[in-house]
Design a protein around this motif. Structure first.
Motif, mmCIF file in Angstrom:
data_model
loop_
_atom_site.group_PDB
_atom_site.id
_atom_site.type_symbol
_atom_site.label_atom_id
_atom_site.label_comp_id
_atom_site.label_asym_id
_atom_site.label_seq_id
_atom_site.Cartn_x
_atom_site.Cartn_y
_atom_site.Cartn_z
ATOM 1 N N ALA A 1 0.928 -1.213 -0.100
ATOM 2 C CA ALA A 1 -0.010 0.026 0.130
ATOM 3 C C ALA A 1 0.772 1.189 0.034
ATOM 4 C CB ALA A 1 -0.951 -0.030 1.007
ATOM 5 N N HIS B 1 -9.770 -4.494 -3.605
ATOM 6 C CA HIS B 1 -8.870 -4.769 -2.369
ATOM 7 C C HIS B 1 -8.045 -5.818 -2.555
ATOM 8 C CE1 HIS B 1 -9.093 -4.142 1.829
ATOM 9 N NE2 HIS B 1 -10.059 -3.046 1.593
ATOM 10 N N THR C 1 -8.984 0.496 4.814
ATOM 11 C CA THR C 1 -8.406 -0.498 5.553
ATOM 12 C C THR C 1 -9.168 -0.858 6.704
ATOM 13 O OG1 THR C 1 -7.086 0.905 6.806
ATOM 14 C CG2 THR C 1 -5.865 0.190 4.700
#
Ligand SMILES: [Zn+2]
Length: 177
Positions: free
Chosen positions: A99, A132, A167
């Protein structure tokens, strides 16, 4: 020619190894998603364990993350909708990028999940899909395309650990029948 910020980002160059053109800055160009308000509500929803989107009734599109304007019809969307935290993997890849953009030693599965929308059948809403992490999928599951079409459900962080961020969902994991 050192130490002087050359552009609005403040990039500094210590020596030139290439031709440089310095141009006057006209105004301040900012890239801002047109949906600040919508995104805020979306993130607040995640904290409560809800996935919120918006609907354009003219074309039928459901936007998750939500947008305030339908970029296909050039008009404001009509309403908010809470979508399910469950859906189908429409595409998946193995990613070596974390990320924070650092390189991972072991790849992780990342996919686009088309979420179920109450009142809509799978194919009758134009849903761009939420990207995701996919947990529980091996590299082979992805490369063999077994992961494609899998039913998955959000694995949420416990409520006290949620911060109003994407998240807050740790990943989407396979729904075991
Ligand atoms: Zn539309």
């Amino acid at each position: 020619m050192t130490g002087k910020p050359l552009n609005p980002r403040g990039t500094k160059y210590d020596k030139w190894t290439f031709p440089v053109f310095e141009m006057g800055v006209v105004g301040r160009a900012r890239y801002e998603y047109t949906t600040g308000q919508a995104l805020g509500r979306f993130l607040a929803g995640l904290k409560e364990g809800k996935i919120l989107g918006t609907v354009c009734d003219k074309c039928g599109r459901v936007f998750v993350p939500p947008r305030m304007y339908c970029s296909y019809c050039f008009r404001e969307v009509d309403r908010w909708i809470e979508v399910k935290d469950e859906g189908v993997v429409v595409t998946a890849v193995m990613s070596y990028i974390a990320a924070d953009r650092s390189r991972l030693k072991e790849p992780v599965a990342v996919g686009v999940v088309k979420l179920d929308v109450p009142g809509y059948k799978f194919d009758d809403h134009f849903f761009p899909g939420l990207m995701h992490y996919l947990c529980g999928f091996s590299e082979d599951d992805v490369k063999s395309m077994r992961a494609f079409g899998a039913r998955v459900k959000a694995r949420w962080k416990p409520p006290e650990k949620r911060t109003g961020s994407i998240t807050d969902i740790e990943c989407f994991e396979a729904v075991r029948p």
